[in-house]
Design a protein around this motif. Sequence first.
Motif, PDB file in Angstrom:
ATOM      1  N   GLN A 148      37.282  38.424  32.180  1.00  0.00           N
ATOM      2  CA  GLN A 148      36.397  38.854  33.265  1.00  0.00           C
ATOM      3  C   GLN A 148      36.438  37.920  34.472  1.00  0.00           C
ATOM      4  N   PRO A 149      36.305  36.590  34.264  1.00  0.00           N
ATOM      5  CA  PRO A 149      36.404  35.707  35.427  1.00  0.00           C
ATOM      6  C   PRO A 149      37.759  35.809  36.131  1.00  0.00           C
ATOM      7  N   THR A 150      38.823  35.999  35.360  1.00  0.00           N
ATOM      8  CA  THR A 150      40.153  36.113  35.970  1.00  0.00           C
ATOM      9  C   THR A 150      40.233  37.346  36.858  1.00  0.00           C
ATOM     10  N   GLN A 151      39.772  38.474  36.371  1.00  0.00           N
ATOM     11  CA  GLN A 151      39.823  39.706  37.159  1.00  0.00           C
ATOM     12  C   GLN A 151      38.994  39.577  38.432  1.00  0.00           C
ATOM     13  N   ALA A 152      37.824  38.954  38.307  1.00  0.00           N
ATOM     14  CA  ALA A 152      36.973  38.779  39.486  1.00  0.00           C
ATOM     15  C   ALA A 152      37.642  37.868  40.513  1.00  0.00           C
ATOM     16  N   LEU A 153      38.270  36.792  40.059  1.00  0.00           N
ATOM     17  CA  LEU A 153      38.915  35.850  40.971  1.00  0.00           C
ATOM     18  C   LEU A 153      40.099  36.507  41.683  1.00  0.00           C
ATOM     19  N   VAL A 154      40.919  37.239  40.953  1.00  0.00           N
ATOM     20  CA  VAL A 154      42.097  37.874  41.548  1.00  0.00           C
ATOM     21  C   VAL A 154      41.676  38.906  42.590  1.00  0.00           C
ATOM     22  N   GLU A 155      40.622  39.667  42.319  1.00  0.00           N
ATOM     23  CA  GLU A 155      40.149  40.662  43.291  1.00  0.00           C
ATOM     24  C   GLU A 155      39.733  39.992  44.596  1.00  0.00           C
ATOM     25  N   ARG A 156      38.968  38.926  44.500  1.00  0.00           N
ATOM     26  CA  ARG A 156      38.497  38.251  45.716  1.00  0.00           C
ATOM     27  C   ARG A 156      39.665  37.617  46.465  1.00  0.00           C
ATOM     28  N   LEU A 157      40.611  37.028  45.719  1.00  0.00           N
ATOM     29  CA  LEU A 157      41.775  36.417  46.377  1.00  0.00           C
ATOM     30  C   LEU A 157      42.598  37.463  47.117  1.00  0.00           C
ATOM     31  N   ARG A 158      42.777  38.615  46.531  1.00  0.00           N
ATOM     32  CA  ARG A 158      43.546  39.682  47.187  1.00  0.00           C
ATOM     33  C   ARG A 158      42.917  40.065  48.528  1.00  0.00           C
ATOM     34  N   GLU A 159      41.609  40.252  48.509  1.00  0.00           N
ATOM     35  CA  GLU A 159      40.924  40.662  49.741  1.00  0.00           C
ATOM     36  C   GLU A 159      41.025  39.587  50.814  1.00  0.00           C
ATOM     37  N   ARG A 160      40.804  38.339  50.432  1.00  0.00           N
ATOM     38  CA  ARG A 160      40.771  37.279  51.431  1.00  0.00           C
ATOM     39  C   ARG A 160      42.165  36.951  51.967  1.00  0.00           C
ATOM     40  N   VAL A 161      43.181  37.018  51.112  1.00  0.00           N
ATOM     41  CA  VAL A 161      44.548  36.757  51.574  1.00  0.00           C
ATOM     42  C   VAL A 161      44.997  37.854  52.540  1.00  0.00           C
ATOM     43  N   LYS A 162      44.571  39.087  52.245  1.00  0.00           N
ATOM     44  CA  LYS A 162      44.936  40.222  53.115  1.00  0.00           C
ATOM     45  C   LYS A 162      44.318  40.049  54.501  1.00  0.00           C
ATOM     46  N   VAL A 163      43.077  39.599  54.549  1.00  0.00           N
ATOM     47  CA  VAL A 163      42.389  39.392  55.824  1.00  0.00           C
ATOM     48  C   VAL A 163      42.962  38.188  56.550  1.00  0.00           C
ATOM     49  N   LEU A 164      43.344  37.168  55.770  1.00  0.00           N
ATOM     50  CA  LEU A 164      43.801  35.898  56.350  1.00  0.00           C
ATOM     51  C   LEU A 164      45.108  36.055  57.106  1.00  0.00           C
TER      52      LEU A 164
END
Length: 401
Positions: A148-164
């Motif tokens: 669960q923590p892994t899935q949550a972390l990957v989701e947030r990283l995807r969104e922020r890297v895309k915006v960055l």
Amino acid sequence: METIILAVVIAVVVLGALGGLLITSRLKKPLPPPPPSKPDLTAPPAEPHVGDEAETPRDEERRTIEEVDLPGGGAPATVEEPPAAEKAPEIEIPEPSAGRLIRLRSRLSRSQNALGKGLLTLLSREHLDEDTWEEIEDTLLTADVGVQPTQALVERLRERVKVLGTRTPEELRGLLREELLKLVGTDMDREVKTEPESRKPGIVMIVGVNGTGKTTTTGKLARVLVADGRSVVLGAADTFRAAAADQLQTWGERVGAYTVRGPEAGDPASVAFDAVKEGKEMGVDVVLIDTAGRLHTKTGLMDELGKVKRVVEKHAPLDEVLLVLDATTGQNGLVQARVFSEVVDITGIVLTKLDGTAKGGIVIAVQNELGVPVKLIGLGEGPDDLAPFDPEAFVDALLGD
């Protein structure tokens, strides 16, 4: 004729008698002394006899008693003194707990930064396709972060890297640091509760399975408390192993903490009760109770642990129940944590041997599983290698310099 014969016989008898007397007298005379022999100048002087001191002294200087060798030659024999009584162990002054994790950060970095470096390397790729994100997930799962923590972390990283958009190494590191801190948690209360407001002493019970370093952790925690100016009583409620009570008493003696122990194979709850009673009578600040290393698969033993908790609470409520977990056991530690939390209300976690594993994600996983914070971490075998857990120092160690 007869007269002549008679005279001859008498003469013979007389002569024989005279001869016998002569021989007898000769036998009674002492033998003459042997002729004097020449003195042997090389022979050692004869031993003195009684009366020799009355003889005329020899022409040589008299020696003092210090100059006369004792029989057998060599140095004078020394008189052995009786063995001195064993000295009480010197009280050690432990290292203050503040800043310990900072000092131990390099040790933590050596074992943990493979996770941070691996993630930074993957995020630095020019194209982050599905395969790359799967590798990121695998890296987190391998480090025991949990599903669960892994899935949550990957989701947030995807969104922020895309915006960055463009990603410099500094930006990626800052981004990953922020997300890991969210997972580790910066808003949890990680203070070990040992100072209740309305009473003394604070009561802390330490639980865990065999082999996690529970008794050692109890001793090290006593050092942390003494270093912070608190007085401590130790309760050796692990009565199934005499070595555990001996070990705990040794830890206590080093810092001047009193240890309450009972007979081998005695009632652990009774020892825990007596430890709290002694602590109250002595007016100490904290009582630490070391329980037996329960196997979480043994229902009877786990029930007994619940009994220890109930008996102690006849004095006062427990302020802390710390669960000691071996960080190297990974996901198996989560199973242990789950079972213990069902028997006693776990309030904090101590992760030992964290310097001996690259799976630092267990910090995130166990907190997510139990909803309680990691409060202390063990980073070595030294007496002062138990440190309060600091989320920011931990994440910085994961990412490296």
